[in-house]
Scaffold this motif. Structure first.
Motif, mmCIF file in Angstrom:
data_model
loop_
_atom_site.group_PDB
_atom_site.id
_atom_site.type_symbol
_atom_site.label_atom_id
_atom_site.label_comp_id
_atom_site.label_asym_id
_atom_site.label_seq_id
_atom_site.Cartn_x
_atom_site.Cartn_y
_atom_site.Cartn_z
ATOM 1 N N CYS A 1 14.165 -57.504 77.820
ATOM 2 C CA CYS A 1 13.622 -56.154 78.029
ATOM 3 C C CYS A 1 12.943 -56.033 79.388
ATOM 4 O O CYS A 1 13.038 -54.997 80.052
ATOM 5 C CB CYS A 1 12.639 -55.810 76.919
ATOM 6 N N SER A 2 12.272 -57.103 79.818
ATOM 7 C CA SER A 2 11.584 -57.069 81.115
ATOM 8 C C SER A 2 12.564 -57.121 82.275
ATOM 9 O O SER A 2 12.305 -56.566 83.343
ATOM 10 C CB SER A 2 10.603 -58.246 81.214
ATOM 11 N N ASP B 1 7.645 -49.284 81.946
ATOM 12 C CA ASP B 1 7.073 -48.904 80.651
ATOM 13 C C ASP B 1 7.602 -49.805 79.534
ATOM 14 O O ASP B 1 6.844 -50.223 78.645
ATOM 15 C CB ASP B 1 7.402 -47.445 80.333
ATOM 16 N N VAL B 2 8.904 -50.086 79.584
ATOM 17 C CA VAL B 2 9.503 -50.975 78.580
ATOM 18 C C VAL B 2 8.874 -52.362 78.670
ATOM 19 O O VAL B 2 8.520 -52.982 77.662
ATOM 20 C CB VAL B 2 11.026 -51.062 78.778
ATOM 21 N N LYS C 1 3.444 -56.692 74.894
ATOM 22 C CA LYS C 1 2.399 -56.676 73.877
ATOM 23 C C LYS C 1 2.689 -57.691 72.771
ATOM 24 O O LYS C 1 1.807 -58.029 71.978
ATOM 25 C CB LYS C 1 2.256 -55.272 73.284
ATOM 26 N N GLU D 1 5.932 -53.217 79.892
ATOM 27 C CA GLU D 1 4.538 -53.200 79.447
ATOM 28 C C GLU D 1 4.447 -53.206 77.931
ATOM 29 O O GLU D 1 3.605 -53.895 77.348
ATOM 30 C CB GLU D 1 3.823 -51.966 80.011
ATOM 31 N N ASN D 2 5.337 -52.452 77.283
ATOM 32 C CA ASN D 2 5.306 -52.370 75.821
ATOM 33 C C ASN D 2 5.768 -53.678 75.170
ATOM 34 O O ASN D 2 5.155 -54.155 74.211
ATOM 35 C CB ASN D 2 6.177 -51.209 75.336
ATOM 36 N N VAL D 3 6.840 -54.271 75.700
ATOM 37 C CA VAL D 3 7.386 -55.473 75.072
ATOM 38 C C VAL D 3 6.453 -56.666 75.272
ATOM 39 O O VAL D 3 6.395 -57.572 74.432
ATOM 40 C CB VAL D 3 8.795 -55.784 75.612
#
Length: 267
Positions: free
Chosen positions: A94-95, A101-102, A108, A104-106
């Motif tokens: 994903c990174s 945004d993706v 987590k 930063e969210n993944v």
């Protein structure tokens, strides 16, 4: 680099890091500001290998063994290894291909991944050591037996060697927790009349819950082994960082090393 006193700070019990992006980087990639394609390939291959072994460990069981698959610590450990490699691959994929945004969210997910990774690494090494020294018999030898009791540690060692994330000394608590959970389950299972897949009275010959003193002695010894293995892993992590300094000394002097690992700009 932190001092030895810092490693024993109570805050280090918790799976928190000031720079989550460290969990999608390799210790050995030259550019430590963006995900590395070679590292991505390695991570995905490790996940695929674990997933294949995990599926085979169930699929190749006898019909009697299938419904007792979950009572074995070996399969608990293999499941942990597979889950942690899945999280690592997911975060990295994903990174690499997502936007900020993706990413930063993944990222987590890093706390969950870090806890499971701490469990999986130490438990895998412990399972291999205990199995080959205390449990294995010549008649047990088979390719599948080696995959679940040997390849697990080989893959986790490769995983350990390539990542940039730190090993916290106080994270020994996580493999201890999962081991205590397994020991508790095995005692309850025995008390309820459960048997091994071959209908033997004991899941493992060292877990004879009708001989409590000796069984508790083995359990205590295994806890000590876990502490020793986790400490050895921590020391190898420090050595890994020292070796990396030989290759990336200029980068480190610019201040990108922190907590014994790489401090990275969020993507």
């Amino acid at each position: 680099m932190p001092s030895w006193k810092d490693h024993f700070n109570a805050q280090n019990f918790w799976p928190t890091h000031h720079n989550p992006a460290i969990f999608i980087m390799s210790q050995w990639q030259p550019d430590k500001e963006v995900p590395n394609v070679i590292y991505l390939l390695i991570r995905v291959l490790i996940f695929v290998a674990f997933f294949v072994v995990w599926v085979l460990s169930y699929a190749m069981e006898t019909q009697e063994g299938k419904h007792k698959w979950a009572i074995y610590l070996t399969n608990w450990g293999l499941t942990l290894c597979t889950i942690q490699s899945f999280f690592a691959s997911l975060m990295l994929i994903c990174s690499t291909f997502g936007n900020s945004d993706v990413t930063e969210n993944v990222l987590k997910l890093y706390k969950t991944y870090w806890v499971i990774n701490s469990m999986a690494t130490t438990v895998a090494f412990t399972i291999s050591l205990v199995y080959w020294t205390l449990i294995h018999q010549p008649e047990y030898m088979s390719p599948m037996n080696f995959l679940v009791h040997g390849m697990n540690s080989i893959l986790m060692f490769i995983d350990f060697c390539v990542v940039a994330q730190p090993v916290r000394l106080l994270h020994f608590i996580y493999p201890i927790i999962i081991t205590l959970a397994y020991v508790t389950m095995s005692a309850i299972y025995f008390a309820c009349g459960g048997t091994a897949k071959n209908n033997d009275k004991y899941i493992y010959p060292i877990l004879k819950w009708d001989e409590i003193p000796s069984t508790l002695g083995y359990c205590l010894a295994i806890m000590v082994v876990i502490l020793v293995i986790h400490t050895a892993t921590f020391l190898l992590y420090l050595l890994r960082n020292k070796i990396s300094l030989l290759f990336f000394d200029e980068t480190n002097e610019k201040g990108v090393l922190s907590d014994g690992g790489v401090t990275l700009t969020m993507l």
